[in-house]
Write an enzyme that holds these catalytic residues in place. Structure first.
Site, mmCIF file in Angstrom:
data_model
loop_
_atom_site.group_PDB
_atom_site.id
_atom_site.type_symbol
_atom_site.label_atom_id
_atom_site.label_comp_id
_atom_site.label_asym_id
_atom_site.label_seq_id
_atom_site.Cartn_x
_atom_site.Cartn_y
_atom_site.Cartn_z
ATOM 1 N N GLU A 160 0.802 -1.230 0.000
ATOM 2 C CA GLU A 160 0.000 0.000 0.000
ATOM 3 C C GLU A 160 0.834 1.279 0.000
ATOM 4 O O GLU A 160 0.787 2.061 0.959
ATOM 5 C CB GLU A 160 -0.967 0.009 1.185
ATOM 6 N N GLU A 375 -5.938 -8.216 0.297
ATOM 7 C CA GLU A 375 -6.602 -7.907 1.562
ATOM 8 C C GLU A 375 -8.048 -7.557 1.275
ATOM 9 O O GLU A 375 -8.350 -6.820 0.340
ATOM 10 C CB GLU A 375 -5.959 -6.719 2.297
#
Length: 474
Positions: A160, A375
């Site tokens: 991320e 995720e």
């Protein structure tokens, strides 16, 4: 109607070193950017987390028992190089060899992340992703890991990048907790993509036979209304959080329309454009043509409407529903339409967003051959029932409902051509949260943090059924 997943589709749980390992002061581990930051806040501590450093075998045994074929783990850079570079800590190296061997013993394939929000303290103080020293040391650390951990076949460069940069310099929820610095945000974003590219190109040159990818937080952005100004606000938000990364890592270039949106945000805040060099862009292009996969972290979607005031952000860090505020100068204001369900932390529940982002990658970024959902999950306020026994199964119907809807949207994307090969639920077990401490639980396995005892949740049994049958039930 039930939906079928491909027979070669893999499923498992996700973790991150700082959120699960605990043991932050054991075996020579160096300090990271969070240690001082959390000490000063005094709200919660990263120890013991889920004590994965000592209990990894217990958790991997549960993962195997409940149908997991894969797991996401990260290497804590400061366990290998306590100072970020220089002396190697052999106890840290030994731990990860043991962890990967245990994964193999439990027939679980690890997908290993090199950087998951845990920059060593010295490099953070030197400027973190704004520092050339950080980039060079990160590449050297990656090279060490590739040579040392030859048993790893799936690598992830950075987790991320957008979350790291935006929360460090735009919203201020990650250290150094600056806000409104879009110039630093975009420069950090670009620098992360340069580091990622250098590492991908290095890995491919080493011909180790494994695969390498990157993980992006990708929340689909929609206009709040059909008005032109709301559509434009959505485009600006998308450029800030999604588009620049997608262009850089999956196309190998920044499209002119993307750069124009970035410049508009910076101009509105009277801040300069980020800097790049031809050599950096060459590396970025080369990496995009060699990338094996992209990981998509998708939990929620956003709706944007036009906003012309100063930036104002309030982070919901304790689960007080409706308390979050997100208005960014030069971008827009987040505003949920009526009828959109949210979690206690104000995250929208909108599975269509998962479908749309997977199809966007499929349609707009054809260079990348494979996608994983790396995720997805829901944070809930959960507690251990009174008089619980080791056989107690904790009911979590909201989690099952959430995951079922998102898996169904993912299955629709696969049907429509997206080459999605696996799904990692966040998270394997209950963990420490960067900004919520221990109150927000995501795990398939309940962790009673005072005792570190594990309990099964109903969702773990449901997950096992889907993993083994490849069927998402009605």
């Amino acid at each position: 109607m039930s939906k079928q997943l491909p027979q070669d589709f893999v499923m498992g749980g996700a973790t991150a070193a700082y959120q699960v390992e605990g043991a932050t002061k054991e075996d020579g581990k160096g300090r990271v950017l969070w240690d001082d930051f959390l000490d000063k806040q005094g709200r919660f501590k990263p120890d013991p987390a889920a004590d994965f450093y000592h209990r990894y075998d217990e958790d991997l045994a549960l993962a195997e028992k409940y149908g997991h074929q894969v797991i996401r783990v990260s290497i804590a850079w400061s366990r290998i190089f306590p100072d970020g570079a220089g002396e190697v800590e052999p106890r840290g190296v030994a731990f990860y060899h043991k962890l990967f061997a245990d994964c193999a013993a439990h027939h679980i394939e690890p997908f290993v992340t090199l950087h998951h929000f845990d920059t060593p303290e010295r490099l953070h103080e030197a400027g973190d992703w704004l520092s050339q020293e950080m980039l060079d040391d990160f590449v050297a650390y990656a090279k060490f890991c590739f040579e040392e951990f030859s048993e790893v076949k799936y690598w992830i460069t950075i987790n991320e990048p957008t979350s790291m940069a935006v929360q460090q310099y735009t919203t201020g929820t990650f250290p150094p907790a600056e806000s409104g610095r879009f110039d630093k945000t975009f420069q950090a974003e670009h620098n992360q993509m340069v580091a990622h590219a250098r590492i991908v190109n290095l890995y491919k040159s080493m011909q180790l036979g494994g695969q390498i990818g990157i993980v992006h937080a990708l929340q689909t952005v929609y206009p709040y209304s059909d008005s032109a100004v709301d559509h434009h606000a959505a485009e600006l938000q998308d450029a800030l959080e999604n588009r620049l990364y997608l262009d850089g890592t999956l196309a190998g270039e920044y499209h002119q329309e993307t750069l124009a949106l970035v410049k508009e945000i910076l101009d509105a805040n009277h801040q300069p454009m980020f800097q790049s060099t031809p050599q950096e862009m060459k590396a970025i292009d080369e990496a995009a043509h060699q990338l094996d996969f992209v990981g998509v972290n998708n939990y929620f979607s956003k709706w944007l409407r036009a906003y012309h005031g100063k930036s104002e952000t309030i982070h919901n860090g304790d689960g007080t529903k409706g308390s979050s505020v997100a208005r960014l100068q030069g971008v827009g204001e987040e505003k949920l339409p009526d009828g959109i369900e949210t979690t206690d932390w104000d995250w929208s529940i909108y599975p269509r967003g998962m479908y749309d982002i997977l199809m966007r990658i499929h349609n707009d970024y054809p260079l990348v051959p494979v996608t994983y959902v790396t995720e997805n999950g829901i944070g809930l306020k959960e507690s251990l029932p009174e008089n619980a026994t080791p056989d107690t199964v904790i009911e979590d119907p909201k989690r099952i409902d959430y995951v079922k809807k998102y898996l169904s949207a993912m299955a629709d994307a696969i049907h429509d051509g997206a080459n999605v090969k696996g799904y990692f639920i966040w998270s394997l077990q209950d963990q420490f949260s960067w900004t919520n401490g221990y109150s927000k639980r995501y795990g398939l396995f309940f962790v009673d943090f005072p005792t570190q005892n594990r309990y099964i949740k109903q969702s773990a049994e449901w997950f096992k059924s889907v993993s083994e049958t490849h069927i998402i039930p009605d």
